[in-house]
Design a protein around this motif. Structure first.
Motif, PDB file in Angstrom:
ATOM      1  N   ALA B 314      -3.594 -10.035   4.422  1.00  0.00           N
ATOM      2  CA  ALA B 314      -3.254  -8.759   3.534  1.00  0.00           C
ATOM      3  C   ALA B 314      -3.490  -7.552   3.659  1.00  0.00           C
ATOM      4  O   ALA B 314      -2.937  -6.537   3.604  1.00  0.00           O
ATOM      5  N   LYS B 315      -4.914  -7.806   4.097  1.00  0.00           N
ATOM      6  CA  LYS B 315      -5.640  -6.173   3.952  1.00  0.00           C
ATOM      7  C   LYS B 315      -4.991  -5.265   4.734  1.00  0.00           C
ATOM      8  O   LYS B 315      -5.211  -3.994   4.583  1.00  0.00           O
ATOM      9  N   SER B 316      -5.133  -5.863   5.678  1.00  0.00           N
ATOM     10  CA  SER B 316      -3.869  -4.713   6.978  1.00  0.00           C
ATOM     11  C   SER B 316      -2.824  -4.338   6.660  1.00  0.00           C
ATOM     12  O   SER B 316      -2.498  -3.626   7.226  1.00  0.00           O
ATOM     13  N   ILE B 317      -2.556  -5.018   5.532  1.00  0.00           N
ATOM     14  CA  ILE B 317      -0.923  -4.807   4.832  1.00  0.00           C
ATOM     15  C   ILE B 317      -0.889  -4.057   3.951  1.00  0.00           C
ATOM     16  O   ILE B 317       0.483  -2.885   3.695  1.00  0.00           O
ATOM     17  N   LEU B 318      -1.896  -3.738   3.202  1.00  0.00           N
ATOM     18  CA  LEU B 318      -1.946  -3.402   1.817  1.00  0.00           C
ATOM     19  C   LEU B 318      -1.914  -1.556   2.430  1.00  0.00           C
ATOM     20  O   LEU B 318      -1.296  -1.106   1.235  1.00  0.00           O
ATOM     21  N   PRO B 319      -2.605  -0.593   3.627  1.00  0.00           N
ATOM     22  CA  PRO B 319      -1.999   0.103   3.228  1.00  0.00           C
ATOM     23  C   PRO B 319      -0.660   1.062   3.145  1.00  0.00           C
ATOM     24  O   PRO B 319      -0.080   1.776   2.434  1.00  0.00           O
ATOM     25  N   LYS B 320       0.523   0.158   4.077  1.00  0.00           N
ATOM     26  CA  LYS B 320       1.038   0.652   4.127  1.00  0.00           C
ATOM     27  C   LYS B 320       2.494   0.028   2.671  1.00  0.00           C
ATOM     28  O   LYS B 320       2.565   1.549   1.563  1.00  0.00           O
ATOM     29  N   VAL B 321       1.481  -0.784   2.077  1.00  0.00           N
ATOM     30  CA  VAL B 321       2.056  -1.254   0.804  1.00  0.00           C
ATOM     31  C   VAL B 321       2.312  -0.673  -0.121  1.00  0.00           C
ATOM     32  O   VAL B 321       2.788  -0.064  -1.040  1.00  0.00           O
ATOM     33  N   CYS B 322       0.562  -0.299  -0.343  1.00  0.00           N
ATOM     34  CA  CYS B 322       0.037   0.995  -1.550  1.00  0.00           C
ATOM     35  C   CYS B 322       0.761   2.725  -1.308  1.00  0.00           C
ATOM     36  O   CYS B 322       0.867   2.876  -2.473  1.00  0.00           O
ATOM     37  N   LYS B 323       1.274   3.313   0.263  1.00  0.00           N
ATOM     38  CA  LYS B 323       0.917   3.773   0.148  1.00  0.00           C
ATOM     39  C   LYS B 323       2.694   4.052  -0.510  1.00  0.00           C
ATOM     40  O   LYS B 323       2.740   5.127  -0.490  1.00  0.00           O
ATOM     41  N   GLU B 324       3.748   3.431   0.270  1.00  0.00           N
ATOM     42  CA  GLU B 324       4.597   3.211  -0.479  1.00  0.00           C
ATOM     43  C   GLU B 324       5.096   3.054  -1.245  1.00  0.00           C
ATOM     44  O   GLU B 324       6.080   3.471  -2.193  1.00  0.00           O
ATOM     45  N   HIS B 325       3.834   2.446  -2.161  1.00  0.00           N
ATOM     46  CA  HIS B 325       4.406   2.048  -3.632  1.00  0.00           C
ATOM     47  C   HIS B 325       3.168   3.624  -4.344  1.00  0.00           C
ATOM     48  O   HIS B 325       3.351   3.425  -5.809  1.00  0.00           O
ATOM     49  N   GLY B 326       2.394   3.972  -3.901  1.00  0.00           N
ATOM     50  CA  GLY B 326       2.199   5.213  -4.470  1.00  0.00           C
ATOM     51  C   GLY B 326       0.951   4.289  -5.376  1.00  0.00           C
ATOM     52  O   GLY B 326       0.456   5.813  -6.135  1.00  0.00           O
ATOM     53  N   VAL B 327       0.163   4.088  -5.078  1.00  0.00           N
ATOM     54  CA  VAL B 327      -0.977   2.969  -5.926  1.00  0.00           C
ATOM     55  C   VAL B 327      -2.240   2.941  -4.093  1.00  0.00           C
ATOM     56  O   VAL B 327      -2.483   3.287  -3.009  1.00  0.00           O
ATOM     57  N   ARG B 328      -3.526   3.626  -4.972  1.00  0.00           N
ATOM     58  CA  ARG B 328      -4.644   3.259  -4.117  1.00  0.00           C
ATOM     59  C   ARG B 328      -5.540   1.894  -4.091  1.00  0.00           C
ATOM     60  O   ARG B 328      -5.441   1.292  -5.047  1.00  0.00           O
ATOM     61  N   PHE B 329      -6.053   1.182  -2.946  1.00  0.00           N
ATOM     62  CA  PHE B 329      -7.109   0.088  -3.288  1.00  0.00           C
ATOM     63  C   PHE B 329      -7.826   0.332  -2.473  1.00  0.00           C
ATOM     64  O   PHE B 329      -8.123   1.377  -1.793  1.00  0.00           O
ATOM     65  N   LEU B 330      -8.810  -0.677  -2.729  1.00  0.00           N
ATOM     66  CA  LEU B 330      -9.962  -1.271  -2.045  1.00  0.00           C
ATOM     67  C   LEU B 330     -10.509  -2.504  -2.216  1.00  0.00           C
ATOM     68  O   LEU B 330     -10.275  -3.504  -2.626  1.00  0.00           O
ATOM     69  N   THR B 331     -10.615  -2.262  -1.294  1.00  0.00           N
ATOM     70  CA  THR B 331     -10.787  -4.369  -0.667  1.00  0.00           C
ATOM     71  C   THR B 331     -12.493  -4.356  -0.672  1.00  0.00           C
ATOM     72  O   THR B 331     -13.337  -3.360  -0.309  1.00  0.00           O
ATOM     73  N   ILE B 332     -12.736  -5.531  -1.683  1.00  0.00           N
ATOM     74  CA  ILE B 332     -13.768  -6.063  -1.478  1.00  0.00           C
ATOM     75  C   ILE B 332     -14.320  -6.939  -1.405  1.00  0.00           C
ATOM     76  O   ILE B 332     -13.835  -8.278  -1.367  1.00  0.00           O
ATOM     77  N   SER B 333     -15.416  -7.078   0.190  1.00  0.00           N
ATOM     78  CA  SER B 333     -14.865  -8.545   0.868  1.00  0.00           C
ATOM     79  C   SER B 333     -16.838  -8.872   0.246  1.00  0.00           C
ATOM     80  O   SER B 333     -17.693  -8.676   0.069  1.00  0.00           O
ATOM     81  N   LEU B 334     -16.543 -10.095  -0.302  1.00  0.00           N
ATOM     82  CA  LEU B 334     -17.438 -11.486  -0.688  1.00  0.00           C
ATOM     83  C   LEU B 334     -18.530 -11.888  -0.329  1.00  0.00           C
ATOM     84  O   LEU B 334     -17.755 -13.004   0.556  1.00  0.00           O
ATOM     85  N   ASP B 335     -19.353 -12.473  -0.072  1.00  0.00           N
ATOM     86  CA  ASP B 335     -20.613 -12.971   0.493  1.00  0.00           C
ATOM     87  C   ASP B 335     -21.249 -13.867  -0.154  1.00  0.00           C
ATOM     88  O   ASP B 335     -21.449 -13.028  -1.839  1.00  0.00           O
ATOM     89  N   GLU B 336     -22.331 -13.642   0.280  1.00  0.00           N
ATOM     90  CA  GLU B 336     -24.112 -14.869  -0.941  1.00  0.00           C
ATOM     91  C   GLU B 336     -24.868 -13.362  -1.252  1.00  0.00           C
ATOM     92  O   GLU B 336     -25.447 -13.800  -2.403  1.00  0.00           O
ATOM     93  N   GLN B 337     -24.366 -11.826  -1.175  1.00  0.00           N
ATOM     94  CA  GLN B 337     -25.145 -11.124  -1.715  1.00  0.00           C
ATOM     95  C   GLN B 337     -24.966 -11.311  -3.119  1.00  0.00           C
ATOM     96  O   GLN B 337     -23.801 -10.922  -3.589  1.00  0.00           O
TER      97      GLN B 337
END
Lengths: 320, 375
Positions: B314-337
């Motif tokens: 999904a993350k690698s598709i989101l840049p295109k999707v968000c560009k076409e729909h005019g929103v910004r996105f941020l991915t947060i990767s979660l682990d044991e921190q």
């Protein structure tokens, strides 16, 4: 004339700068944090005030970096801002038409994308420290080459050796193996720079549109080998600002300047003589067992954090 | 007697406890994941397993230590590896010497017979049809109400004058709902919680709106996402999550039974970019991002457990999707921190960016939609 102080407390270095009302850099210091941000800030203040005996009229203070909260409390900051915004502001000031900022510091790296003077996207490395200053420092140390000369070694190379760049562990073992086969140090170092740039572009810059002008800042920008590797890979000129190593602090100072502060909370340059201490305790209020940190000034608690529920928070909404 | 426990995810333990108790079992209520939970999880799980796997494994160990002899979990149909996790967890726990029975509730559409058989194991008292209806009605109402008070907290938090007040009210509401005994109590509580939220002093402005998408566990369990909704709310952001428990139950249990596609809209929206299912909630992340964008949200945050394949896709598709729909996105990767500073830095910068974008594109409205809804 009024001045603005910028403090950037990073994991590896603590930088302080003073700019004047026109945004021109007056003074800058660069100190190693060495795991003790309070001491680093105090030492920085001492060094900074040395030249003019601290007789500048400070109108506002900005703090940034991963230790910004702590620095903000100690110095008395009016503006506490994240380092992404701070770096972008500083880069914009020097290169108004900048579209890409590459920033590699001691223990993290980021990319900031700007269009028409506004940040539109950014990324910060979340996975590992491969490719940041600490790793280069460690490798320079291992090869017994002073870090200042490390980059120039890379430029001497005629045929770089390929080094695995995905992870610091892979990179280091690859370097050791190749060095044991007899490859020249400069070819290995050039290979390392290329690997780190490859990793950077493929990891945190993934999916980002890199357009010129490109500004490269942070401590690692001192490394000529890294600059060359970026230019070769991007096929674009990479600009390094004059004060590349203190851009975060400059950004914080600029943010303070633009904040229209009527009365600063600055505690003064005498700060290095005040006794600051920190201690912590475990809260047993719930199963979270939060480690709560007390920041004390002359024995009096001035800030507290670490609790998830804000039960221990000292009400002071302007800082944090 | 069965002493039943189950994974901890958000406030779902409240209705689930009531349900299992009503079926004539004792319940060992799972603990909210703490550092101890994570320590157990990381010690006994394979190193490469994702964060939700480790938290759930740790929760099971704590429950077994507290005397549980039956563990109940939902199954999955893959192809995301989480679909096989329950089996793996059972094996690890049995190897560690724990004695218990694992009951896996598979989606009804494909394994109806299996599911009925497993549910029967959990019914250990004589119940009339009327009892079933009462239990069902109560549990469902509780679930819906829990979601409702959480949504209210998301709406109120960015507008609150006194920082932290909404969080306090939300905690109180959850306590009230958890204490309900009968259906009638719940209707009273519904009114009371509304009043509690109404009493919070609010500012009137149009906050930045962020939609959160991503993998279900890290989305729904605040202790696994460093309470991201709270951090954002306190930065003055209106947050909305793409998944709530009641909605999820409908799409995965009820709709699945009738072979209807759950979260239809999200899947339909994602179709031009994402035709195949890749497991987990990858496709929903794309679809829901588009829905948020169409609803006028300023930004999208994607939560992904480190190494989660569906979310990586999904993350690698989101840049295109968000560009076409005019929103910004941020991915947060979660682990044991558990250190929040890194996350806070990114969120602050993301909010700065959204504010700058808004300033440039449209004048800030005085009266906000959210404020209107709350009035």
């Amino acid at each position: 004339m009024g001045y603005y102080l910028g403090v950037d407390v990073g994991s590896v270095s603590t930088n302080l700068v003073l700019i004047d009302e026109d945004g021109v850099l007056e003074e800058a210091t660069y100190i190693r944090t060495q795991g003790n941000p309070i001491k680093a800030v105090q030492e920085g203040m001492k060094k900074l005030s040395f030249r003019n005996k601290g007789k500048w009229d400070v109108k506002g203070v900005g703090a940034t970096g991963s230790g910004r909260q702590l620095a903000g409390v100690i110095v008395g900051a009016d503006v506490v801002k994240n380092e992404i915004t701070a770096h972008a502001v500083a880069a914009l000031r020097e290169v108004p038409n900048v579209q890409t900022v590459l920033e590699i510091g001691g223990q993290d790296s980021k990319i900031i994308i700007l269009r028409d003077g506004v940040v539109t996207d950014f990324a910060m490395n979340t996975v590992c420290a491969a490719g940041t200053g600490s790793f280069l420092d460690q490798q320079a140390n291992r090869l017994n080459i002073p870090i200042e000369k490390f980059g120039n070694y890379a430029l001497k190379s005629k045929s770089p050796v390929r080094i695995a760049g995905r992870c610091a562990v892979f990179a280091e073992s690859d370097m050791v193996h190749k060095q044991q086969l007899g490859y020249k140090a400069e070819d290995i170092i050039r290979g390392l720079c290329e690997a780190l740039v490859r990793n950077y572009l493929n990891n945190i810059a993934k999916g980002k549109e890199i357009c010129s002008r490109i500004v490269f800042q942070g401590g690692v920008a001192a490394n000529a080998g890294m600059k060359a590797a970026f230019e070769e890979s991007l096929k674009e000129e990479v600009y390094i600002p004059k004060h590349y190593d203190v851009m975060g602090a400059i950004g914080a100072a600029l943010l303070a300047k633009d904040a229209e502060i009527s009365k600063t909370r600055f505690k003064g340059f005498g700060l290095s003589d005040i006794k600051f201490t920190a201690d912590s305790f475990e809260c047993n209020g719930c199963p979270n067992h939060c480690e709560v940190v007390n920041i004390k000034m002359e024995g009096k608690v001035i800030a507290r954090w670490g609790d998830r529920c804000n039960k221990w928070k000292i009400a002071d909404d302007k800082i944090a | 007697m069965r002493r039943v426990s189950f994974p901890y995810m958000g406030t779902s333990y409240i209705p689930f406890e009531k349900l299992i108790t009503a079926f004539g079992n004792e319940v060992v209520v799972p603990q909210r994941p703490t550092e101890e939970t994570i320590s157990y999880g990381t010690k006994y799980a394979p190193e490469f397993a994702c964060y939700p796997f480790k938290i759930v494994l740790g929760t099971y160990i704590q429950a077994l230590k507290a005397g549980a002899n039956t563990l109940v979990s939902s199954g999955g149909v893959g192809p995301c590896r989480a679909g096989l996790y329950t089996t793996l967890q059972e094996k690890i726990l049995k190897d560690l010497g724990y004695e218990f029975e694992m009951i896996v509730l598979e989606p009804p559409g494909r394994h109806l017979k299996d599911l009925m058989h497993n549910i029967k194991k959990l019914i250990n008292t004589r119940l009339t049809l009327r009892d079933y209806l009462n239990i069902g009605r109560f549990t469902w109402k509780q679930l819906v109400l829990l979601d409702k008070v959480e949504r209210l907290s998301h709406k109120t938090r960015p507008l609150e004058v006194k920082k932290g007040e909404s969080t306090q009210v939300y905690k109180k509401c959850v306590e009230l709902i958890a204490g309900a005994e009968e259906y009638k109590d719940l209707t009273d509580i519904e009114r009371e919680t509304q009043q509690l939220y109404d009493a919070i002093e609010k500012r009137d402005y149009d906050p930045i709106k962020i939609g959160i998408v991503g993998e279900i566990y890290v989305l729904m369990e605040p202790s696994s996402n460093l309470e991201i909704e709270e951090i954002l709310g306190e930065l003055g952001v209106y947050v909305e999550r793409s998944m709530f428990l009641s909605g999820y139950t409908i799409s995965n249990a009820v709709m699945d039974l009738f072979h209807m596609a759950g979260e239809r809209d999200a899947k339909k929206m994602a179709a031009p970019y994402f035709k195949e299912m890749c497991g987990g909630h990858g496709r929903e992340s794309i679809g829901n991002s588009i829905i948020f964008a169409k609803r006028g949200f300023d930004g999208i945050i994607q939560l992904s457990p480190f190494t989660c394949i569906p979310e990586i896709v999904a993350k690698s598709i989101l840049p295109k999707v968000c560009k076409e729909h005019g929103v910004r996105f941020l991915t947060i990767s979660l682990d044991e921190q558990t250190g929040k500073e890194g996350l806070r830095t990114r969120l602050e910068a993301f909010v700065d960016l959204l504010m700058a974008k808004r300033k440039k594109t449209k004048p800030v409205k005085v009266k906000s939609l959210v404020a209107k809804e709350m009035a």
